[in-house]
Design an enzyme around this catalytic site. Structure first.
Site, PDB file in Angstrom:
ATOM      1  N   ASN A 154       0.722  -1.163  -0.116  1.00 23.40           N
ATOM      2  CA  ASN A 154      -0.037   0.007   0.051  1.00 23.40           C
ATOM      3  C   ASN A 154       1.038   1.370  -0.101  1.00 23.40           C
ATOM      4  O   ASN A 154       0.380   2.412  -0.449  1.00 23.40           O
ATOM      5  CB  ASN A 154      -0.914   0.097   1.198  1.00 23.40           C
ATOM      6  CG  ASN A 154      -1.572   1.373   1.383  1.00 23.40           C
ATOM      7  OD1 ASN A 154      -2.518   1.659   0.802  1.00 23.40           O
ATOM      8  ND2 ASN A 154      -0.833   1.893   2.569  1.00 23.40           N
ATOM      9  N   SER A 181      -4.849   2.401  -8.367  1.00 23.95           N
ATOM     10  CA  SER A 181      -5.496   3.572  -8.334  1.00 23.95           C
ATOM     11  C   SER A 181      -6.348   3.710  -9.420  1.00 23.95           C
ATOM     12  O   SER A 181      -6.020   3.158 -10.628  1.00 23.95           O
ATOM     13  CB  SER A 181      -4.494   5.025  -8.043  1.00 23.95           C
ATOM     14  OG  SER A 181      -5.307   6.210  -8.428  1.00 23.95           O
ATOM     15  N   TYR A 190       2.484   9.997 -11.784  1.00 18.37           N
ATOM     16  CA  TYR A 190       1.878   9.302 -11.023  1.00 18.37           C
ATOM     17  C   TYR A 190       0.964   8.227 -11.459  1.00 18.37           C
ATOM     18  O   TYR A 190       0.923   7.031 -11.017  1.00 18.37           O
ATOM     19  CB  TYR A 190       0.906  10.247  -9.956  1.00 18.37           C
ATOM     20  CG  TYR A 190       0.164   9.430  -8.827  1.00 18.37           C
ATOM     21  CD1 TYR A 190       0.836   8.710  -7.905  1.00 18.37           C
ATOM     22  CD2 TYR A 190      -1.170   9.312  -9.189  1.00 18.37           C
ATOM     23  CE1 TYR A 190       0.122   8.165  -7.038  1.00 18.37           C
ATOM     24  CE2 TYR A 190      -2.040   8.565  -8.227  1.00 18.37           C
ATOM     25  CZ  TYR A 190      -1.320   7.891  -7.202  1.00 18.37           C
ATOM     26  OH  TYR A 190      -2.142   7.258  -6.337  1.00 18.37           O
ATOM     27  N   LYS A 216       0.754   3.972 -11.158  1.00 19.77           N
ATOM     28  CA  LYS A 216      -0.272   3.039 -10.834  1.00 19.77           C
ATOM     29  C   LYS A 216      -0.804   2.401 -12.142  1.00 19.77           C
ATOM     30  O   LYS A 216      -1.204   1.280 -11.806  1.00 19.77           O
ATOM     31  CB  LYS A 216      -1.443   4.146 -10.279  1.00 19.77           C
ATOM     32  CG  LYS A 216      -1.093   4.925  -8.967  1.00 19.77           C
ATOM     33  CD  LYS A 216      -0.828   3.631  -7.975  1.00 19.77           C
ATOM     34  CE  LYS A 216      -0.547   4.283  -6.594  1.00 19.77           C
ATOM     35  NZ  LYS A 216      -0.375   3.201  -5.453  1.00 19.77           N
ATOM     36  N   VAL A 242     -10.179   9.186  -2.338  1.00 18.54           N
ATOM     37  CA  VAL A 242      -9.970   8.784  -0.930  1.00 18.54           C
ATOM     38  C   VAL A 242      -9.590   9.692  -0.169  1.00 18.54           C
ATOM     39  O   VAL A 242      -8.410  10.149  -0.433  1.00 18.54           O
ATOM     40  CB  VAL A 242      -9.359   7.366  -0.501  1.00 18.54           C
ATOM     41  CG1 VAL A 242      -9.624   6.939   0.984  1.00 18.54           C
ATOM     42  CG2 VAL A 242      -9.454   6.610  -1.603  1.00 18.54           C
ATOM     43  N   THR A 289      -7.514  11.038   2.788  1.00 19.57           N
ATOM     44  CA  THR A 289      -6.207  10.539   3.672  1.00 19.57           C
ATOM     45  C   THR A 289      -5.481  11.832   3.722  1.00 19.57           C
ATOM     46  O   THR A 289      -5.454  13.168   3.302  1.00 19.57           O
ATOM     47  CB  THR A 289      -5.568   9.488   3.158  1.00 19.57           C
ATOM     48  OG1 THR A 289      -5.128   9.799   1.737  1.00 19.57           O
ATOM     49  CG2 THR A 289      -6.785   8.173   2.844  1.00 19.57           C
ATOM     50  N   PHE A 328      -2.839  11.786   1.318  1.00 19.87           N
ATOM     51  CA  PHE A 328      -2.442  11.682  -0.050  1.00 19.87           C
ATOM     52  C   PHE A 328      -2.154  13.043  -0.690  1.00 19.87           C
ATOM     53  O   PHE A 328      -1.143  13.521  -1.089  1.00 19.87           O
ATOM     54  CB  PHE A 328      -3.533  10.897  -0.619  1.00 19.87           C
ATOM     55  CG  PHE A 328      -3.213  10.650  -2.249  1.00 19.87           C
ATOM     56  CD1 PHE A 328      -2.081   9.761  -2.573  1.00 19.87           C
ATOM     57  CD2 PHE A 328      -3.560  11.689  -2.953  1.00 19.87           C
ATOM     58  CE1 PHE A 328      -1.764   9.549  -3.881  1.00 19.87           C
ATOM     59  CE2 PHE A 328      -3.214  11.405  -4.523  1.00 19.87           C
ATOM     60  CZ  PHE A 328      -2.464  10.225  -4.928  1.00 19.87           C
TER      61      PHE A 328
HETATM   62  P1  NDP Z   1      -1.256   8.578   2.905  1.00 21.43           P
HETATM   63  O1  NDP Z   1      -0.576   9.644   2.584  1.00 21.43           O
HETATM   64  O2  NDP Z   1      -2.156   8.674   3.833  1.00 21.43           O
HETATM   65  O3  NDP Z   1      -0.453   7.210   3.220  1.00 21.43           O
HETATM   66  C1  NDP Z   1       0.426   6.886   2.424  1.00 21.43           C
HETATM   67  C2  NDP Z   1       1.180   5.909   3.330  1.00 21.43           C
HETATM   68  O4  NDP Z   1       2.670   5.514   2.542  1.00 21.43           O
HETATM   69  C3  NDP Z   1       1.882   6.478   4.648  1.00 21.43           C
HETATM   70  O5  NDP Z   1       1.749   5.531   5.588  1.00 21.43           O
HETATM   71  C4  NDP Z   1       3.268   6.878   4.334  1.00 21.43           C
HETATM   72  O6  NDP Z   1       4.176   6.641   5.761  1.00 21.43           O
HETATM   73  C5  NDP Z   1       3.628   5.702   3.335  1.00 21.43           C
HETATM   74  N1  NDP Z   1       4.812   5.650   2.549  1.00 21.43           N
HETATM   75  C6  NDP Z   1       5.173   6.767   1.605  1.00 21.43           C
HETATM   76  N2  NDP Z   1       6.303   6.602   1.240  1.00 21.43           N
HETATM   77  C7  NDP Z   1       6.979   5.382   1.768  1.00 21.43           C
HETATM   78  C8  NDP Z   1       8.162   5.019   1.802  1.00 21.43           C
HETATM   79  N3  NDP Z   1       8.939   5.222   0.790  1.00 21.43           N
HETATM   80  N4  NDP Z   1       8.285   3.860   2.355  1.00 21.43           N
HETATM   81  C9  NDP Z   1       7.569   3.389   3.242  1.00 21.43           C
HETATM   82  N5  NDP Z   1       6.257   3.962   3.512  1.00 21.43           N
HETATM   83  C10 NDP Z   1       6.076   4.818   2.705  1.00 21.43           C
HETATM   84  O7  NDP Z   1      -2.118   8.188   1.363  1.00 21.43           O
HETATM   85  P2  NDP Z   1      -3.045   6.940   1.248  1.00 21.43           P
HETATM   86  O8  NDP Z   1      -3.514   6.092   2.317  1.00 21.43           O
HETATM   87  O9  NDP Z   1      -4.170   7.630   0.442  1.00 21.43           O
HETATM   88  O10 NDP Z   1      -2.345   6.222   0.310  1.00 21.43           O
HETATM   89  C11 NDP Z   1      -2.107   4.674   0.278  1.00 21.43           C
HETATM   90  C12 NDP Z   1      -2.005   4.157  -1.068  1.00 21.43           C
HETATM   91  O11 NDP Z   1      -3.117   4.291  -1.735  1.00 21.43           O
HETATM   92  C13 NDP Z   1      -1.053   4.931  -2.163  1.00 21.43           C
HETATM   93  O12 NDP Z   1      -0.299   3.704  -2.735  1.00 21.43           O
HETATM   94  C14 NDP Z   1      -1.724   5.724  -2.781  1.00 21.43           C
HETATM   95  O13 NDP Z   1      -1.307   5.835  -4.178  1.00 21.43           O
HETATM   96  C15 NDP Z   1      -3.149   4.817  -2.933  1.00 21.43           C
HETATM   97  N6  NDP Z   1      -4.336   5.440  -3.307  1.00 21.43           N
HETATM   98  C16 NDP Z   1      -4.758   6.597  -2.822  1.00 21.43           C
HETATM   99  C17 NDP Z   1      -5.933   7.128  -3.090  1.00 21.43           C
HETATM  100  C18 NDP Z   1      -6.380   8.583  -2.585  1.00 21.43           C
HETATM  101  O14 NDP Z   1      -7.217   9.093  -3.028  1.00 21.43           O
HETATM  102  N7  NDP Z   1      -5.972   8.730  -1.269  1.00 21.43           N
HETATM  103  C19 NDP Z   1      -6.807   6.907  -4.318  1.00 21.43           C
HETATM  104  C20 NDP Z   1      -6.048   5.565  -4.856  1.00 21.43           C
HETATM  105  C21 NDP Z   1      -5.081   5.112  -4.532  1.00 21.43           C
HETATM  106  P3  NDP Z   1       5.307   7.435   5.801  1.00 21.43           P
HETATM  107  O15 NDP Z   1       5.310   8.872   5.553  1.00 21.43           O
HETATM  108  O16 NDP Z   1       5.141   7.147   7.367  1.00 21.43           O
HETATM  109  O17 NDP Z   1       6.585   6.644   5.220  1.00 21.43           O
HETATM  110  C1  8X3 Z   2      -5.124   8.827  -6.115  1.00 23.59           C
HETATM  111  C2  8X3 Z   2      -6.525   9.308  -6.736  1.00 23.59           C
HETATM  112  O1  8X3 Z   2      -7.449  11.109  -8.459  1.00 23.59           O
HETATM  113  O2  8X3 Z   2      -5.962  11.877  -6.504  1.00 23.59           O
HETATM  114  O3  8X3 Z   2      -4.620   7.651  -6.630  1.00 23.59           O
HETATM  115  O4  8X3 Z   2      -4.784  10.533  -8.400  1.00 23.59           O
HETATM  116  S1  8X3 Z   2      -6.037  10.626  -7.624  1.00 23.59           S
END
Ligand code: NDP
Ligand code: 8X3
Length: 262
Positions: free
Chosen positions: A92, A145, A158, A162, A191, A193, A195
């Site tokens: 993730n 994603s 990005y 994905k 989502v 978060t 992000f």
């Molecule tokens: P967050 O930013 O809330 O979480 C991202 C997580 O990834 C954090 O725990 C961060 O922890 C960790 N992370 C980032 N870089 C590293 C690294 N180099 N090594 C280890 N851990 C890492 O975002 P989301 O929960 O939304 O994202 C989770 C996944 O879901 C991602 O892959 C994202 O692309 C994907 N996603 C998100 C969407 C959205 O709209 N939010 C939609 C679709 C997919 P730390 O900084 O402590 O390392």
């Molecule tokens: C994250 C969803 O639309 O912000 O993967 O790129 S979006």
């Protein structure tokens, strides 16, 4: 018939926030033993303590940057013996950086996204899946994603990472044919978060605007579907999921309501 995950060991990368932390909560409720990994130690420790207070489960926090292959292999090889037999891997960890045009974006942003979202996912997979094959059990969930299915302006790198996750999920499933190890690719839409805060370099107001006037998914919504996928009977492999908010129909079709005036 479902397949219980109580006492199974799950490794969740990117568990310090968002979808990963939500997966940890959902899996702890289902009785799984958890290895929660990310770069930031403090939120991992806090999560581990909270989950162990709320549920009769063990949680092992592991500070890990998935961009470094030696660190990944050392972290997996160095797990205490009872934790080494990972049954479920949630790949993730991931991020986006900026919304710059492909011909203008800072190279550092590309490196961060490619190194984390593609190479990091590969390094963890390479370190964990051989054990699953040897033990004759396992499930890998890759978090892709909707951005891997539709490219948007300023998102090309990005989105490409994905799209790569999607290909890697497909390839892993092909390579695991003949073993009992399952692979699920899940592509969420919006989502809320950390992000977008990360994408916009800490600009929380700009991040808030991404979800303005619509109801996005929560990390818990995504975790719920991942938990569903990993608790199917062993002969059932949910290979591919597109999970959207009701207010989103594609990358370019988002229903936003006018904000109510306070
Ligand atoms: P967050 O930013 O809330 O979480 C991202 C997580 O990834 C954090 O725990 C961060 O922890 C960790 N992370 C980032 N870089 C590293 C690294 N180099 N090594 C280890 N851990 C890492 O975002 P989301 O929960 O939304 O994202 C989770 C996944 O879901 C991602 O892959 C994202 O692309 C994907 N996603 C998100 C969407 C959205 O709209 N939010 C939609 C679709 C997919 P730390 O900084 O402590 O390392
Ligand atoms: C994250 C969803 O639309 O912000 O993967 O790129 S979006």
């Amino acid at each position: 018939m479902t397949s219980a995950i109580a006492n199974q060991t799950a490794l969740i990368t990117g568990a310090s926030s968002g979808i990963g932390a939500a997966c940890a909560r959902a899996f702890a409720s289902a009785g799984a033993r958890l290895i929660v990994a990310a770069r930031r130690s403090e939120p991992l420790q806090a999560l581990a303590e909270a989950l162990q207070q709320q549920h009769p489960v063990e949680v092992l926090p592991v500070v890990l940057d998935v961009r470094y292959p030696e660190a990944v292999s050392a972290a997996i090889a160095g797990l205490p013996a009872p934790w080494r037999d990972i049954d479920i891997l949630i790949n993730n960890a991931g991020l986006s950086r900026g919304l710059d045009k492909q011909y203008e974006a800072p190279l550092d942003d590309w490196e961060a996204m490619i190194d984390t979202n593609i190479k990091g996912l590969l390094y963890v997979t390479r370190a964990v899946v051989p054990g699953m094959v040897a033990r004759g059990r396992g499930h890998v969930v890759n978090v892709g994603s909707i951005a891997g299915r539709q490219t948007y302006p300023g998102g090309s790198v990005y989105c490409a990472t994905k799209a790569a996750v999607r290909s890697l999920s497909e390839g892993l499933k092909l390579d695991l044919l003949g073993t009992p190890v399952r692979v699920t690719n899940i592509d969420p839409g919006l989502v809320e978060t950390e992000f977008s805060v990360v994408r916009f370099g800490g600009d929380a107001d700009r991040a808030k605007g991404v979800y303005q006037g619509m109801t996005p998914l929560t990390g818990d919504d995504v975790a719920d579907v991942i938990l569903f996928a990993v608790t199917r009977p062993p002969h059932v492999n949910i290979s591919d999921v597109l999970l959207l908010p009701t207010d989103q129909s594609s990358m370019f079709h988002i229903h936003r309501r006018p904000e109510s005036i306070a």
